[in-house]
Structures are given as structure tokens and as C-alpha cells.
Design a protein around this motif. Structure first.
Motif, PDB file in Angstrom:
ATOM      1  N   VAL A  20      50.802  77.181  25.171  1.00 25.91           N
ATOM      2  CA  VAL A  20      51.386  76.121  23.991  1.00 25.91           C
ATOM      3  C   VAL A  20      51.017  76.513  22.835  1.00 25.91           C
ATOM      4  N   TRP A  21      49.663  75.922  23.195  1.00 28.82           N
ATOM      5  CA  TRP A  21      48.553  75.982  21.779  1.00 28.82           C
ATOM      6  C   TRP A  21      48.688  77.368  21.234  1.00 28.82           C
ATOM      7  N   MET A  22      48.510  77.903  22.224  1.00 26.58           N
ATOM      8  CA  MET A  22      47.882  79.115  21.708  1.00 26.58           C
ATOM      9  C   MET A  22      49.295  80.276  20.983  1.00 26.58           C
ATOM     10  N   LEU A  23      50.893  80.291  21.297  1.00 27.30           N
ATOM     11  CA  LEU A  23      51.732  80.644  20.774  1.00 27.30           C
ATOM     12  C   LEU A  23      51.733  79.934  19.659  1.00 27.30           C
ATOM     13  N   GLU A  24      51.649  78.731  19.378  1.00 25.34           N
ATOM     14  CA  GLU A  24      51.603  77.556  18.782  1.00 25.34           C
ATOM     15  C   GLU A  24      51.157  78.883  16.917  1.00 25.34           C
ATOM     16  N   GLU A  25      49.849  78.721  17.636  1.00 25.24           N
ATOM     17  CA  GLU A  25      48.702  80.239  16.086  1.00 25.24           C
ATOM     18  C   GLU A  25      49.300  80.665  15.996  1.00 25.24           C
ATOM     19  N   LEU A  26      50.256  81.362  16.904  1.00 27.07           N
ATOM     20  CA  LEU A  26      50.887  83.073  16.706  1.00 27.07           C
ATOM     21  C   LEU A  26      51.530  83.231  15.467  1.00 27.07           C
ATOM     22  N   GLY A  27      52.210  81.634  16.181  1.00 23.42           N
ATOM     23  CA  GLY A  27      53.485  81.374  15.430  1.00 23.42           C
ATOM     24  C   GLY A  27      55.328  82.294  15.402  1.00 23.42           C
ATOM     25  N   VAL A  28      54.982  82.987  17.177  1.00 29.00           N
ATOM     26  CA  VAL A  28      55.939  83.393  17.496  1.00 29.00           C
ATOM     27  C   VAL A  28      57.295  83.036  18.439  1.00 29.00           C
ATOM     28  N   PRO A  29      58.027  83.658  18.313  1.00 29.18           N
ATOM     29  CA  PRO A  29      59.102  82.375  18.871  1.00 29.18           C
ATOM     30  C   PRO A  29      59.063  82.798  20.932  1.00 29.18           C
ATOM     31  N   TYR A  30      59.156  81.195  21.118  1.00 27.00           N
ATOM     32  CA  TYR A  30      59.128  81.191  23.185  1.00 27.00           C
ATOM     33  C   TYR A  30      59.922  80.071  22.672  1.00 27.00           C
ATOM     34  N   GLU A  31      60.255  79.777  24.607  1.00 26.39           N
ATOM     35  CA  GLU A  31      60.936  79.268  25.268  1.00 26.39           C
ATOM     36  C   GLU A  31      60.326  78.000  26.036  1.00 26.39           C
ATOM     37  N   HIS A  32      59.853  77.128  26.446  1.00 27.09           N
ATOM     38  CA  HIS A  32      59.390  76.036  26.431  1.00 27.09           C
ATOM     39  C   HIS A  32      59.461  75.346  27.810  1.00 27.09           C
ATOM     40  N   LEU A  33      59.632  75.625  28.982  1.00 31.49           N
ATOM     41  CA  LEU A  33      59.690  74.210  30.077  1.00 31.49           C
ATOM     42  C   LEU A  33      58.979  73.609  30.596  1.00 31.49           C
ATOM     43  N   GLY A  34      59.180  72.551  30.401  1.00 28.19           N
ATOM     44  CA  GLY A  34      57.501  71.325  30.071  1.00 28.19           C
ATOM     45  C   GLY A  34      58.571  70.680  31.739  1.00 28.19           C
ATOM     46  N   VAL A  35      58.002  71.734  32.572  1.00 27.22           N
ATOM     47  CA  VAL A  35      58.180  70.925  34.196  1.00 27.22           C
ATOM     48  C   VAL A  35      56.764  70.885  35.344  1.00 27.22           C
ATOM     49  N   LYS A  36      56.157  70.040  36.008  1.00 24.14           N
ATOM     50  CA  LYS A  36      55.642  69.663  36.303  1.00 24.14           C
ATOM     51  C   LYS A  36      54.832  71.116  37.410  1.00 24.14           C
ATOM     52  N   PRO A  37      53.639  71.228  38.231  1.00 18.64           N
ATOM     53  CA  PRO A  37      53.189  72.278  39.079  1.00 18.64           C
ATOM     54  C   PRO A  37      54.736  71.684  40.430  1.00 18.64           C
ATOM     55  N   HIS A  38      54.157  73.028  41.238  1.00 20.39           N
ATOM     56  CA  HIS A  38      55.540  73.014  42.038  1.00 20.39           C
ATOM     57  C   HIS A  38      56.839  72.771  42.247  1.00 20.39           C
ATOM     58  N   SER A  39      57.504  72.195  40.768  1.00 24.52           N
ATOM     59  CA  SER A  39      58.632  72.723  40.543  1.00 24.52           C
ATOM     60  C   SER A  39      59.405  73.995  40.780  1.00 24.52           C
ATOM     61  N   ASP A  40      61.152  73.560  40.586  1.00 31.96           N
ATOM     62  CA  ASP A  40      61.543  75.157  41.382  1.00 31.96           C
ATOM     63  C   ASP A  40      61.294  76.220  40.358  1.00 31.96           C
ATOM     64  N   ASP A  41      61.028  76.103  39.081  1.00 32.65           N
ATOM     65  CA  ASP A  41      61.069  76.606  38.290  1.00 32.65           C
ATOM     66  C   ASP A  41      59.451  77.794  37.938  1.00 32.65           C
ATOM     67  N   VAL A  42      58.704  77.114  38.481  1.00 32.98           N
ATOM     68  CA  VAL A  42      57.483  77.620  38.685  1.00 32.98           C
ATOM     69  C   VAL A  42      57.488  78.419  40.444  1.00 32.98           C
ATOM     70  N   VAL A  43      57.950  77.704  41.362  1.00 29.07           N
ATOM     71  CA  VAL A  43      57.517  78.509  42.378  1.00 29.07           C
ATOM     72  C   VAL A  43      58.127  79.559  42.617  1.00 29.07           C
ATOM     73  N   ARG A  44      59.263  79.514  42.044  1.00 29.18           N
ATOM     74  CA  ARG A  44      60.416  81.301  41.514  1.00 29.18           C
ATOM     75  C   ARG A  44      59.758  82.247  41.445  1.00 29.18           C
ATOM     76  N   HIS A  45      58.799  81.975  40.801  1.00 28.44           N
ATOM     77  CA  HIS A  45      57.245  82.647  39.413  1.00 28.44           C
ATOM     78  C   HIS A  45      56.039  82.659  40.662  1.00 28.44           C
ATOM     79  N   TYR A  46      55.677  81.587  41.151  1.00 26.84           N
ATOM     80  CA  TYR A  46      54.706  81.470  41.509  1.00 26.84           C
ATOM     81  C   TYR A  46      54.282  81.039  42.949  1.00 26.84           C
ATOM     82  N   PRO A  47      54.548  81.623  43.985  1.00 28.89           N
ATOM     83  CA  PRO A  47      54.676  80.659  45.771  1.00 28.89           C
ATOM     84  C   PRO A  47      53.827  79.268  45.748  1.00 28.89           C
TER      85      PRO A  47
END
Length: 200
Positions: A20-47
Motif C-alpha cells: 500500500v505504501w509503495m502504491l501511494e509512493e508511485l501515485g498510481v490508481p489501485y483498489e484496496h480490499l482491507g481484509v484480514k488473512p484467511h478471508s474469502d477474498d484472500v483464499v480465492r487467490h492464495y489458498p
């Protein structure tokens, strides 16, 4: 070339703060999903459920340092050119921060609230605090006289070490080296750092 579609998954209270810090330094657009580890949004991409995960046009990249390296190379910012001595120094200090700061703090976290209770060894934290203090002295000697780890230029190594120092404060690991206290005070004034902390 247009900026890829970035989605960063992971709460800023975790190592996701680094990309997040890096993306802010770069000043590029991004979406941030501020979820905890093992949330569905995480496990979907990283079991394994670990954060952060960066989706680049839907393709996942895991591990905070790999994400930082990808973003630095992709945007040609906050990194020295590959194959140079400057890059070697940057990588040495980056690996030192991971080996001597991140690993100590992660071990403490594991024995505080991550491992099953019957696998935790609370007494190990005294040893870890001793090690953390000793490692600070070593890093302070390697830093040099510039405002940042590698000299005059802010790099991904600063994001990793800066985050480790933030983590240390939260975990009540004292920052004993004056050079590191001054260093953290300096980098925490960066607008991108403040923007990242505002997401906590």
C-alpha cells in the motif's frame, strides 16, 4: 504504457502496509480490499490465506517483498538498476531487514497469538528482544550517512525496514539505536506513509 489494473488485498495492520505504501509512493490508481488473512477474498487467490496479495489485471502476486520488487521494476522507481553495485547494496540491506528485523518480529507474533496455545513458548520473547536490540546496532553501522538506507534515494528497502520499525513499536520492541529513531521519524513524514497509515 498505461498503468495496469491493481487490486491490493490485505489489511494495513499486516504486511500489506508495505505494498500500500509503495502504491501511494508511485501515485498510481489501485483498489484496496482491507481484509484480514484467511478471508474469502484472500483464499480465492492464495489458498494459504496469507496477505498481501496484489492482483495485476487479475493475476495474483503474493509476498510483500515480491510485490514491492515487481512494482519497483514495473514502474522503474524506488529501486536501483539490476546488475549494478547500487542494486546489490539495496538488496543486501533489504535482505538484512527481512532476516534480522522481520523474522524476529514474526517469531514473536507467532508465539504471542498465531500458533495454537499449546505450541507457544512465551519465554522466547526475552531472547528475541535481546536479538532485536543487537540487530539494530548492526543495521545502524551499515546505514551510512544518507537520509535513506542506500544513501540519498528512497527505495523498497526503506519500505521494508520502515514497516518493521512500525511493527516493532506496536509489538513493544524498543528501538534503542538513535540513528534508527531518527530514520523512522524522517521516513514517517513522507506523505505516502501518512496516506498508508490513514487506512489503518
Amino acid at each position: 504504457m498505461s498503468t495496469p489494473n491493481y487490486t491490493l488485498i490485505g489489511a494495513v495492520s499486516t504486511r500489506a502496509a508495505r505494498p500500500v505504501w509503495m502504491l501511494e509512493e508511485l501515485g498510481v490508481p489501485y483498489e484496496h480490499l482491507g481484509v484480514k488473512p484467511h478471508s474469502d477474498d484472500v483464499v480465492r487467490h492464495y489458498p494459504r490465506g496469507k496477505v498481501p496479495v496484489l492482483l495485476v489485471e487479475g493475476e495474483p502476486i503474493t509476498d510483500s517483498t515480491a510485490i514491492l520488487s515487481y512494482l519497483a521494476d514495473a514502474h522503474d522507481q524506488f529501486t536501483a538498476r539490476a546488475g549494478t553495485l547500487a542494486r546489490a547494496r539495496q538488496d543486501m540491506l533489504l535482505q538484512c531487514a527481512l532476516d534480522e528485523f522481520d523474522s524476529v518480529l514474526w517469531t514473536s507474533a507467532r508465539h504471542s497469538f498465531i500458533l495454537p496455545e499449546d505450541k507457544r513458548v512465551p519465554q522466547v520473547k526475552d531472547s528475541l528482544r535481546w536479538e532485536f536490540e543487537r540487530n539494530q546496532a548492526s543495521m545502524a553501522r551499515r546505514m551510512g550517512d544518507g537520509p535513506y538506507l542506500t544513501g540519498e534515494n528512497f527505495s523498497i528497502a526503506d519500505i521494508v525496514l520502515g514497516h518493521c520499525l512500525l511493527w516493532a513499536k506496536a509489538a513493544k520492541f524498543e528501538i534503542t539505536e538513535p540513528a534508527l529513531v531518527e530514520y523512522f521519524d524522517r521516513i514517517s513524514e513522507r506523505p505516502a506513509y501518512k496516506a498508508t497509515m490513514a487506512k489503518r
